[in-house]
Design a protein around this motif. Structure first.
Motif, PDB file in Angstrom:
ATOM      1  N   PHE A 105       0.832  -1.206   0.000  1.00 16.05           N
ATOM      2  CA  PHE A 105       0.000   0.000   0.000  1.00 16.05           C
ATOM      3  C   PHE A 105       0.866   1.255   0.000  1.00 16.05           C
ATOM      4  CE2 PHE A 105      -1.702   3.520   2.469  1.00 16.05           C
ATOM      5  CZ  PHE A 105      -2.874   3.819   1.786  1.00 16.05           C
ATOM      6  N   TRP A 109       1.369   4.373  -2.511  1.00 19.32           N
ATOM      7  CA  TRP A 109       0.991   5.671  -1.932  1.00 19.32           C
ATOM      8  C   TRP A 109       2.092   6.697  -2.149  1.00 19.32           C
ATOM      9  CZ3 TRP A 109       2.378   9.552   1.227  1.00 19.32           C
ATOM     10  CH2 TRP A 109       1.374  10.396   1.707  1.00 19.32           C
ATOM     11  N   THR A 139      -6.492   5.253  -0.999  1.00 19.09           N
ATOM     12  CA  THR A 139      -6.732   4.705   0.335  1.00 19.09           C
ATOM     13  C   THR A 139      -8.102   4.037   0.397  1.00 19.09           C
ATOM     14  OG1 THR A 139      -5.300   6.376   1.313  1.00 19.09           O
ATOM     15  CG2 THR A 139      -6.851   5.275   2.797  1.00 19.09           C
ATOM     16  N   TRP A 142      -8.039   0.755  -1.581  1.00 21.79           N
ATOM     17  CA  TRP A 142      -7.304  -0.266  -0.841  1.00 21.79           C
ATOM     18  C   TRP A 142      -8.179  -0.864   0.270  1.00 21.79           C
ATOM     19  CZ3 TRP A 142      -3.255  -3.087  -1.782  1.00 21.79           C
ATOM     20  CH2 TRP A 142      -2.621  -3.766  -0.744  1.00 21.79           C
ATOM     21  N   LYS A 155      -3.561  -8.902  -0.845  1.00 22.01           N
ATOM     22  CA  LYS A 155      -2.629  -8.036  -0.111  1.00 22.01           C
ATOM     23  C   LYS A 155      -1.337  -8.777   0.199  1.00 22.01           C
ATOM     24  CE  LYS A 155      -1.913  -5.680   4.302  1.00 22.01           C
ATOM     25  NZ  LYS A 155      -0.574  -6.227   4.488  1.00 22.01           N
TER      26      LYS A 155
END
Length: 173
Positions: A105, A109, A139, A142, A155
């Protein structure tokens, strides 16, 4: 006690610590082997170590999108490959118990934050997402993925593929 000192010369006696953490430091120093040897010196026999560095694949991707200052002193001056990381820890006299990655993530990001030209604080990057819709949407997407039946499996696969950080848990014999 709190000490401010160079990582190469810690003002702590030999064998002092039973737990040692070194997170996101080795990519900043001139010689990671010297720092790891110093960390091994301060650990007592049986001491447990938690050591992290940015993942090499993620760092290579960041080179394509980050400001060039991100890869100049005092920032990241080296990329540490996965195999190299384990070898450095072992060469310092520590036994590697596990090596994993986490944080896909955050890999994406940070790439998006550079592209959106947000002024993210390294120690509190989530503050920037309040100010940019692309980061908010990433976000949200995700979090929606993680809610799906396969979300955690996906993930885990992405964390193995391109984690933000590599993590080694080691022990001093």
């Amino acid at each position: 006690e709190f000490h401010v000192a160079p990582a190469e010369h810690l003002p702590v006696e030999d064998g002092f610590a039973t737990r040692v953490m070194c997170t996101e430091v080795l990519e900043h120093v001139d010689d990671p082997a010297v720092v790891l040897t110093e960390l091994a010196r301060i650990g007592a026999p049986g001491a447990v170590y938690l050591i992290t560095v940015p993942d090499a694949l993620q760092e290579t991707m960041q080179k394509e999108v980050a400001d060039e200052s991100y890869f100049r002193h005092p920032n990241h001056i080296r990329i540490i490959e996965r195999e190299e990381f384990a070898e450095l820890v072992s060469a310092a006299g520590l036994e590697v118990l596990s090596q994993e990655g986490y944080g896909f993530f955050w890999s994406i990001w940070w790439a998006m934050a550079w592209g959106c030209e947000v002024d993210a604080e390294v120690d509190r990057p989530w503050l920037a997402e309040i100010n940019h819709p692309a980061l908010q949407r990433w976000t949200e997407a995700w979090h929606e993925l993680l809610k799906t039946p396969e979300g955690r499996r996906v993930k885990a696969g992405l964390d193995r593929f391109m984690p933000k950080s590599q993590v080694i848990v080691a022990r001093k014999p």
